[in-house]
Design an enzyme around this catalytic site. Structure first.
Site, PDB file in Angstrom:
ATOM      1  N   ASN A 167      15.316  42.020  70.392  1.00 25.87           N
ATOM      2  CA  ASN A 167      15.085  40.641  69.944  1.00 25.87           C
ATOM      3  C   ASN A 167      13.604  40.269  70.042  1.00 25.87           C
ATOM      4  O   ASN A 167      13.232  39.120  69.867  1.00 25.87           O
ATOM      5  CB  ASN A 167      15.946  39.644  70.741  1.00 25.87           C
ATOM      6  N   ASP A 183       8.068  43.611  85.464  1.00 32.39           N
ATOM      7  CA  ASP A 183       9.181  42.716  85.760  1.00 32.39           C
ATOM      8  C   ASP A 183      10.164  43.336  86.747  1.00 32.39           C
ATOM      9  O   ASP A 183      10.123  44.540  87.020  1.00 32.39           O
ATOM     10  CB  ASP A 183       9.910  42.309  84.464  1.00 32.39           C
ATOM     11  N   HIS A 219      11.686  40.732  72.839  1.00 30.60           N
ATOM     12  CA  HIS A 219      11.172  40.352  74.163  1.00 30.60           C
ATOM     13  C   HIS A 219      10.168  41.384  74.669  1.00 30.60           C
ATOM     14  O   HIS A 219      10.251  42.562  74.355  1.00 30.60           O
ATOM     15  CB  HIS A 219      12.303  40.096  75.178  1.00 30.60           C
ATOM     16  N   GLU A 255      11.264  36.217  76.620  1.00 31.94           N
ATOM     17  CA  GLU A 255      12.064  36.135  75.402  1.00 31.94           C
ATOM     18  C   GLU A 255      11.254  35.449  74.312  1.00 31.94           C
ATOM     19  O   GLU A 255      10.317  34.693  74.614  1.00 31.94           O
ATOM     20  CB  GLU A 255      13.355  35.346  75.678  1.00 31.94           C
TER      21      GLU A 255
HETATM   22  C1  F6R Z   1      10.992  46.692  80.963  1.00 34.79           C
HETATM   23  C2  F6R Z   1      10.628  45.686  80.000  1.00 34.79           C
HETATM   24  C3  F6R Z   1      11.405  45.460  78.751  1.00 34.79           C
HETATM   25  C4  F6R Z   1      11.609  46.717  77.907  1.00 34.79           C
HETATM   26  C5  F6R Z   1      12.421  46.397  76.651  1.00 34.79           C
HETATM   27  C6  F6R Z   1      12.651  47.630  75.819  1.00 34.79           C
HETATM   28  O1  F6R Z   1      10.114  46.656  82.096  1.00 34.79           O
HETATM   29  O2  F6R Z   1       9.700  45.025  80.256  1.00 34.79           O
HETATM   30  O3  F6R Z   1      10.721  44.486  77.980  1.00 34.79           O
HETATM   31  O4  F6R Z   1      10.342  47.229  77.545  1.00 34.79           O
HETATM   32  O5  F6R Z   1      13.650  45.854  77.018  1.00 34.79           O
HETATM   33  O6  F6R Z   1      13.504  48.484  76.517  1.00 34.79           O
HETATM   34  P1  F6R Z   1      13.745  49.981  76.012  1.00 34.79           P
HETATM   35  O7  F6R Z   1      12.465  50.710  76.246  1.00 34.79           O
HETATM   36  O8  F6R Z   1      14.852  50.505  76.896  1.00 34.79           O
HETATM   37  O9  F6R Z   1      14.105  49.888  74.588  1.00 34.79           O
END
Ligand code: F6R
Length: 228
Positions: free
Chosen positions: A154, A85, A156, A161
């Site tokens: 949450n 992303d 995602h 989401e």
């Molecule tokens: C980032 C991504 C997000 C993260 C998620 C967890 O490319 O796709 O889905 O994997 O927000 O973030 P962290 O690892 O910082 O807890």
């Protein structure tokens, strides 16, 4: 989301064939396990296509991959990469862009070829077309061999989401307030967090031949994502 996918795929497979859960005691062990999988794959298939994620979760993995590269254990010269992303509206040179993160944590530190690095273009004049082209590029590369994933608090995945349609391929996403808040820690203020992003969809992610999905301290989110 995973449960639905497994339900759809499970005609010929048992749950154990599809999902293996490994519980480890800490972040370092989690990074060790993930890096062993990636290093093993790169040794076996140096031209692998790897899907990468950003955030805190894979930093330990990326450190280990850089060390393995420096020891000449692995080589990235034939590797193709696809990132999950990217924020819409952030230049690649912006320290909060996921492109910047990837070069800082991995791509500038190993010998991956710039032309083999794919990250959604958050500055595209035509984001819809950028999504379509991204999906085509994944197909053209032969699909993703191994996808690295984290999970948001949450639930995602990428910027998908909870509730995102399972059939979505790469698409434009409006970030949930909870995600904006969680990501605000990287920006000077909440107002500067982009509200939209391009994200691979669940369909694109689930096409990967193997997925490594990890996150310490988010056992509740993982437990809800895993099939029962
Ligand atoms: C980032 C991504 C997000 C993260 C998620 C967890 O490319 O796709 O889905 O994997 O927000 O973030 P962290 O690892 O910082 O807890």
């Amino acid at each position: 989301m995973l449960r639905r996918c497994v339900t759809e795929m499970s005609e010929n497979y048992t749950m154990q064939d599809l999902v293996r859960v490994k519980v480890v005691s800490d972040y370092d062990q989690m990074s060790d396990v993930a890096s062993e999988l990636v290093i093993g794959l790169l040794k076996q298939r140096p031209q692998s296509v790897i899907g990468f994620a950003t955030g805190g979760t894979p930093v330990g993995l990326y450190k280990r991959l850089v060390s393995a590269y420096e020891r000449r254990d692995i080589d990235f010269s034939q590797v193709t990469t696809f990132n999950l992303d990217e924020y819409l509206g952030l230049e690649r040179s912006n320290p909060n862009s996921y492109c910047y993160y990837m070069y800082e944590n991995l791509f500038s530190l190993v010998n991956v070829r710039h032309e083999n690095v794919f990250i959604p273009d958050g500055m595209s004049q035509s984001p819809e077309r950028a999504c379509e082209e991204y999906e085509n590029a994944i197909l053209h590369a032969g699909g993703i061999d191994l996808q690295i994933l984290g999970i948001g608090s949450n639930g995602h995945i990428g910027f998908n989401e909870p509730g995102t349609a399972f059939g979505c391929s790469t698409h434009i996403v409006a970030l949930a307030d909870e995600t904006v808040k969680a990501n605000a820690r990287f920006f000077d203020s909440d107002e500067l967090v982009p509200r939209h992003a391009i994200s691979m969809g669940i369909k694109s992610i689930m096409r990967a031949r193997q997925i490594v999905h990890s996150r310490p301290k988010k056992a509740h989110a993982m437990a809800r994502a895993l099939p029962h």
